[in-house]
Design a protein around this motif. Structure first.
Motif, short mmCIF file in Angstrom:
data_model
loop_
_atom_site.label_atom_id
_atom_site.label_comp_id
_atom_site.label_asym_id
_atom_site.label_seq_id
_atom_site.Cartn_x
_atom_site.Cartn_y
_atom_site.Cartn_z
N VAL A 170 0.86 -1.19 0.00
CA VAL A 170 0.00 0.00 0.00
C VAL A 170 0.89 1.24 0.00
O VAL A 170 1.83 1.35 0.80
CB VAL A 170 -0.93 0.03 1.23
N LEU A 171 0.60 2.18 -0.89
CA LEU A 171 1.35 3.43 -0.98
C LEU A 171 0.37 4.59 -0.85
O LEU A 171 -0.34 4.92 -1.80
CB LEU A 171 2.09 3.51 -2.32
N PRO A 172 0.30 5.22 0.34
CA PRO A 172 -0.66 6.31 0.55
C PRO A 172 -0.18 7.61 -0.08
O PRO A 172 0.42 8.46 0.56
CB PRO A 172 -0.74 6.40 2.08
N GLU A 173 -0.48 7.75 -1.35
CA GLU A 173 0.07 8.86 -2.14
C GLU A 173 -0.45 10.23 -1.71
O GLU A 173 0.14 11.26 -2.02
CB GLU A 173 -0.22 8.65 -3.63
N LEU A 174 -1.55 10.25 -0.95
CA LEU A 174 -2.11 11.52 -0.47
C LEU A 174 -1.49 11.96 0.86
O LEU A 174 -1.78 13.07 1.32
CB LEU A 174 -3.63 11.39 -0.31
N ASP A 175 -0.67 11.13 1.47
CA ASP A 175 -0.12 11.41 2.79
C ASP A 175 0.99 12.46 2.68
O ASP A 175 1.95 12.31 1.90
CB ASP A 175 0.44 10.12 3.39
N LEU A 176 0.89 13.52 3.49
CA LEU A 176 1.88 14.59 3.43
C LEU A 176 3.27 14.11 3.84
O LEU A 176 4.28 14.59 3.31
CB LEU A 176 1.44 15.76 4.30
N GLY A 177 3.34 13.19 4.80
CA GLY A 177 4.63 12.66 5.20
C GLY A 177 5.31 11.89 4.08
O GLY A 177 6.54 12.00 3.89
N ILE A 178 4.54 11.12 3.33
CA ILE A 178 5.09 10.39 2.19
C ILE A 178 5.54 11.37 1.11
O ILE A 178 6.63 11.23 0.53
CB ILE A 178 4.06 9.40 1.63
N GLN A 179 4.73 12.37 0.84
CA GLN A 179 5.09 13.37 -0.16
C GLN A 179 6.37 14.10 0.24
O GLN A 179 7.25 14.36 -0.60
CB GLN A 179 3.94 14.36 -0.35
N ARG A 180 6.51 14.42 1.52
CA ARG A 180 7.71 15.08 2.02
C ARG A 180 8.91 14.14 1.95
O ARG A 180 10.02 14.56 1.58
CB ARG A 180 7.48 15.53 3.47
N GLY A 181 8.70 12.88 2.28
CA GLY A 181 9.78 11.92 2.21
C GLY A 181 10.32 11.75 0.80
O GLY A 181 11.54 11.71 0.58
N VAL A 182 9.43 11.69 -0.18
CA VAL A 182 9.85 11.58 -1.58
C VAL A 182 10.59 12.86 -1.99
O VAL A 182 11.63 12.80 -2.66
CB VAL A 182 8.65 11.31 -2.49
N GLN A 183 10.08 14.01 -1.57
CA GLN A 183 10.75 15.27 -1.89
C GLN A 183 12.19 15.27 -1.37
O GLN A 183 13.13 15.60 -2.10
CB GLN A 183 9.98 16.45 -1.30
N LEU A 184 12.36 14.91 -0.10
CA LEU A 184 13.68 14.93 0.51
C LEU A 184 14.61 13.90 -0.12
O LEU A 184 15.76 14.21 -0.47
CB LEU A 184 13.57 14.65 2.01
N ALA A 185 14.13 12.69 -0.27
CA ALA A 185 14.99 11.61 -0.75
C ALA A 185 15.41 11.81 -2.20
O ALA A 185 16.55 11.50 -2.56
CB ALA A 185 14.27 10.27 -0.59
N TYR A 186 14.50 12.34 -3.02
CA TYR A 186 14.78 12.46 -4.45
C TYR A 186 15.16 13.87 -4.86
O TYR A 186 15.34 14.16 -6.04
CB TYR A 186 13.57 11.97 -5.25
#
Length: 211
Positions: free
Chosen positions: A152-168
């Protein structure tokens, strides 16, 4: 000795060099889902906690359970409780409406919570989303932390969005579409990847991978 998520970690690090670095930063995977209690209790808890700080939500949740002898109510018990009593516990009128809708749909089996484990991810999300106040994000979190679904990938989650921003190294929060595209290779272990992204944000404290 092999650990529970060794296969997931090996896959993530093999398919994505950025995720390889994220795993190295965060360390061993400690993801776990909650098996105690009932599915109804878990969804009701998610409704109570919506849009509140953890401390405030915890206080209201304890008062809510105190109405039923310090336990979660059954759907019929919740439906029989007056709005005034629920309001006195600190629940808003909107959340009372959501909880009543959940209880009514579970009682009528319009939302088959007792059998939801038998549904695939999309089917479970569709069933849960019939409840007022339960959207895609809430349903995905239920799948991850209640049912222990691995992909499961919660694409609407702000933490996930922030994590992708930081990592990539993205210039802004990742959009849901970017999260889905970047996360596609992580299947069938996107739940584990999501856990790593949440922990990565905690580790970075606003920093950037490689800074």
């Amino acid at each position: 000795m092999r650990m529970p998520y060794d296969d997931a970690i090996a896959h993530l690090q093999a398919v994505d060099p950025v995720m390889h670095a994220v795993v190295d930063v965060v360390g061993p995977c400690a993801f776990a889902h909650r098996a105690e209690g009932t599915h109804f209790e878990a969804v009701a808890r998610s409704i109570v906690y919506q849009q509140l700080s953890g401390k405030a939500a915890g206080t209201i949740h304890r008062r809510f359970h105190a109405l039923y002898g310090d336990r979660a109510p059954e759907p019929a018990e919740l439906l029989a409780t007056s709005d005034e009593t629920l309001r006195a516990a600190g629940l808003s009128r909107q959340k009372i409406g959501y909880l009543r809708d959940l209880a009514a749909r579970v009682a009528s089996r319009d939302v088959p919570l007792d059998d939801i484990d038998a549904l695939d991810d999309d089917g479970a999300i569709a069933a849960l989303s019939r409840v007022k106040g339960v959207g895609r994000w809430t349903a995905q979190i239920f799948l991850m932390f209640r049912l222990g679904r691995p992909d499961v990938l919660p694409e609407l989650d702000l933490g996930i969005q922030r994590g992708v921003q930081l990592a990539y190294g993205l210039p802004a929060l990742a959009t849901p579409r970017e999260v889905q595209a970047i996360g596609a290779p992580w299947a069938p272990w996107r739940t584990v990847a999501s856990w790593y992204l949440w922990r990565f944000v905690d580790e970075q404290n606003g920093g950037q991978l490689g800074d």
